[in-house]
Design an enzyme around this catalytic site. Sequence first.
Site: not given
Length: 462
Positions: A8, A36, A110-111, A250
């Site tokens: 996310c 995402g 996010n996480g 990345y």
Amino acid sequence: MESLGHHCGVAGVRAPEPRNVPETLFYMLFSLQHRGQESCGVSWEEGGAWNGRKDLGMVAPVLGSLLGESHPSRLGIGHVRYSTAGGGGVQNAQPLVIECNKGRVALAHNGNISNGALLRRRLTGEGSIFQGSADSELILHLISRSRQEGREGFLREALNTLEGAYSLAMMHEDALVAIRDPSGFRPLYVGKKGGATYVASETCALHAVGPMPYRELRPGEVLVADSEGERSFFLEPRLPPRRCIFELIYFARPDSEVFGQSVHAARTRFGEALADQDSGRLAADVVVPVPDSGNIAAIGYARRAGLPFDFGLARSHYAGRSFILPTKGQRELAARLKLHAVPEVVAGKRVVMIDDSLVRGTTSRIIVNLLREAGAKEVHLRLAAPELKWPCYYGIDIPDRDQLISNRLDPEGIAREVGADSARFLPQDRLLAALGDRDGYCCACFDGRHPFPPAAGGKEGA
Ligand code: SF4
């Protein structure tokens, strides 16, 4: 590289006067699409009411209709989501919106909460009802159950229960609240433009709005933007910061800044460090990246090694994602449709093939074969990261350990398996040295030193 799923990206806007906030969020989320692709959504305030739109799918098809509409608004948040198998479904699409004893709350996360499974069992045992499987819903339950009055009090109480990674964009009543967990696993930035506050997982989403001054939220920072302006308070750290080094390797977009570093500059230095490692040990003619994940490290490698850089592999941008196909044969065919070797670049040459990291090794085997079919004399695989050996409990979907090629084989064995003449990784100490800052990074998927142990079954996230 073979796909690793990221859990996310988030965005948020708080403006002093009404403007088309949903439209702005569309552009911000469009810039975060790489974080995402499974679902996305926005929530916004308009004339005192809260509205929302979310669904499975990418930003353009799901939210594109917002561009032709007028929504005068001062507040909104948005989310793009990746989900693991079984964790998808529109019920897990965000933002999540509730009305509770603390008022109206919308959340984009996010996480991954590494003690999420444990907390969910506890709350379910005490009578809580969950609608989805994402652990983001836990945060809303904890907020609602807090006995503390006032925003700072209930946020402190709720968030202090959590272990793991959370960068959050929240709406609470008329406020935008941006929160970065005390370990700082995931990035979160805040910018100012035209009197409005913008928050986003990466600076590329702020750039989508236009040039603006910005800064990274500090680990543990809770930033509140409302009609009285902006202020911050800080959550208690349990551990020193643990920024996810894979963001730089990345995940983040190369034009972004994360953790105070230019992603492009960091990847260039990783490539230079790889070249230093090969210095005097490898004779080669051309440096070829695996597009697009290896592009920047390959530029750094080529520059440092004094070798020509060239696109010996061309990528079709119209081929679908190969990893969701059911059989190995179909996946191989899809990879061949996606990448093509360029004989003019590689025929008769000793090729250094650069990628960012190695997961299962299946795609690398196909690519090495493509280069050989196009006439490459030698192919030397170089990875701008250490050997990936462990799972992640903080928001990255890494395959099981027995599927990771580096758990089965050493570099010589990997070279044999993928058909390369040699394979070499960037060791962790060189990776960290290339950042010029050895402390404060999580490298657990490489060294197994997880800052927070997982609760049983606690891998699903947001
Ligand atoms: S385990 Fe790896 S992917 Fe997960 S947070 Fe740590 S460095 Fe990032």
